[in-house]
Design an enzyme around this catalytic site. Sequence first.
Site, PDB file in Angstrom:
ATOM      1  N   ASP A 100      -0.602 -12.558   2.129  1.00  0.00           N
ATOM      2  CA  ASP A 100      -1.205 -11.531   2.975  1.00  0.00           C
ATOM      3  C   ASP A 100      -1.362 -12.161   4.362  1.00  0.00           C
ATOM      4  OD1 ASP A 100      -2.440  -9.411   4.054  1.00  0.00           O
ATOM      5  OD2 ASP A 100      -4.079  -9.279   2.603  1.00  0.00           O
ATOM      6  N   ASP A 122      -5.175 -13.730   9.565  1.00  0.00           N
ATOM      7  CA  ASP A 122      -4.129 -13.651   8.530  1.00  0.00           C
ATOM      8  C   ASP A 122      -2.903 -14.493   8.859  1.00  0.00           C
ATOM      9  OD1 ASP A 122      -5.620 -11.959   6.972  1.00  0.00           O
ATOM     10  OD2 ASP A 122      -4.559 -10.133   7.532  1.00  0.00           O
ATOM     11  N   HIS A 146     -10.736 -14.219   4.204  1.00  0.00           N
ATOM     12  CA  HIS A 146     -11.942 -13.465   3.884  1.00  0.00           C
ATOM     13  C   HIS A 146     -13.068 -14.411   3.468  1.00  0.00           C
ATOM     14  CE1 HIS A 146      -9.330  -9.688   2.892  1.00  0.00           C
ATOM     15  NE2 HIS A 146      -9.139 -10.159   4.100  1.00  0.00           N
ATOM     16  N   GLU A 200     -10.910  -7.066  -4.135  1.00  0.00           N
ATOM     17  CA  GLU A 200     -10.658  -8.114  -3.137  1.00  0.00           C
ATOM     18  C   GLU A 200     -11.843  -8.235  -2.185  1.00  0.00           C
ATOM     19  OE1 GLU A 200      -6.853  -7.752  -1.149  1.00  0.00           O
ATOM     20  OE2 GLU A 200      -7.599  -8.802   0.611  1.00  0.00           O
ATOM     21  N   HIS A 256       0.877  -1.172   0.000  1.00  0.00           N
ATOM     22  CA  HIS A 256       0.000   0.000   0.000  1.00  0.00           C
ATOM     23  C   HIS A 256       0.916   1.224   0.000  1.00  0.00           C
ATOM     24  CE1 HIS A 256      -2.345  -2.954   2.449  1.00  0.00           C
ATOM     25  NE2 HIS A 256      -3.425  -2.414   1.937  1.00  0.00           N
ATOM     26  N   ASP A 261      -4.715 -13.850  -2.251  1.00  0.00           N
ATOM     27  CA  ASP A 261      -4.025 -13.463  -1.028  1.00  0.00           C
ATOM     28  C   ASP A 261      -4.004 -14.718  -0.161  1.00  0.00           C
ATOM     29  OD1 ASP A 261      -3.488 -10.929  -1.775  1.00  0.00           O
ATOM     30  OD2 ASP A 261      -4.702  -9.929  -0.250  1.00  0.00           O
ATOM     31  N   ASP A 286       2.294   2.028   3.349  1.00  0.00           N
ATOM     32  CA  ASP A 286       3.219   1.074   3.987  1.00  0.00           C
ATOM     33  C   ASP A 286       4.651   1.487   3.719  1.00  0.00           C
ATOM     34  OD1 ASP A 286       0.951  -0.591   4.220  1.00  0.00           O
ATOM     35  OD2 ASP A 286       1.529  -1.795   2.478  1.00  0.00           O
TER      36      ASP A 286
END
Length: 436
Positions: free
Chosen positions: A338, A308, A270, A231, A100, A295, A103
């Site tokens: 991820d 995660d 997710h 996503e 990102h 991911d 980040d």
Amino acid sequence: MPAFPEINRIAFEGPQSKNLLAFRHYNADEKVEGRSMRDHLRFSVVYWHTFRGQGADPFGPGTAVRPWDDGSNSVENAERRARVAFEFIEKLGAPFYAFHDRDVAPEGATLAESNKNLDAVVKVLLEEQARTGIRLLWGTANLFSNPRFMHGAATSPNSEVFAFAAAQVKKALEVTHELGGAGYTFWGGREGYQNLWNTNMPRELDHLAQFLHMAVDYAKEIGFKGQFYIEPKPKEPTKHQYDSDAAACLNFLRQYDLLDHLKLNLETNHATLAGHTMQHELEVAGSAGALGTIDANTGDLLLGWDTDQFPTDIYLTTQCMLSILKYGGLQTGGVNFDAKVRRESFEPVDLFHAHIGGMETFARGLKIAAAIRADGQLEKLLQERYASWDSGLGAEIEAGKHNFGSLEKIMLAKGEISGNRSGRQEMLENLINSYL
Ligand code: XLS
Ligand code: NI
Ligand code: NI
């Protein structure tokens, strides 16, 4: 000075090796179904968890020991961190990374300052990409951390927030393009609602679609040819996110004429938060021709949030790779970790163990999936299950030669169907286990 002086390039040592800092299954050059494992899996390291995650949780601060990071928000610290990131990714042998905007570089007091900070770090990223050959799998913009995005970004009731988000994505697209990114991801961090009494859902959805169209237009304008992804995630941080699962995303993309421009980036944790398996999500996306990238992580089914964790379950990765191979393999996308080390795994070397584990688990999933396909028994049984559609009545129906009237005539004459076949679910589960 290297950040991981005691670690060399992680090598493939074969299944007999006892070295926990080596690959026993991931052999990048080995061919599976005519394609190298490197190209099948296209492993990618995420900047946010691996280089920015500190291990904080709602009950306590971070625990991570990261000697190269002075904890400040300076551009200098960000530049040093970027060099460390590439040392890590290179030693690991992953061909890609993802980030990102916020980040990699600190957010400034104004948008212009943030852009300037980003440009400074992107210079380092460009140098490191050229030095190592590591490439950007996809870029993205963080449109959820800063308090200005408390009500969402493209779906905010505040039009200035929409405008700010647009400006931020514009810059993130430019940077992704400059870095030769293979894609660009939209994850709707706060694009959803907490409370329906204060929400105009159709208006918010229209805005989200408008936003994505603007992104597609701008990519064209600057000549960015990377693949766009959306996503899915059902909740967290919001109570409900509009991009809640693969089916919801596809419906949204189709409704707003975006299906030609975006594929899906599916994440295991997710999927489970949405009450689905990853295999389900892959099949939904794959059957719509929209399976773009994944991911790779896993949740903890005993916990209700996005933990995660790194994937370690070979059954899961076998399912993933079977679906991915079935729908033509990863092209622009990759297996993007991820995932984060848990709070108690606070040393730098844990980052290696975590990624090695994920890569090994996917390598095994790939080989097992290829073996299942080569053997052909599963495929044969699946074909047989639908055999009634291959000739006679089924083939006629598929060819459009029937209507309710003609089918009623046939069934009135027959009186009853000839019979069903067993679904053989346990047998098929045993068959899959026989390859593991
Ligand atoms: C969060 C998402 C996020 C996206 C990128 O749950 O997985 O990390 O992948 O914005
Ligand atoms: Ni993700
Ligand atoms: Ni996630």
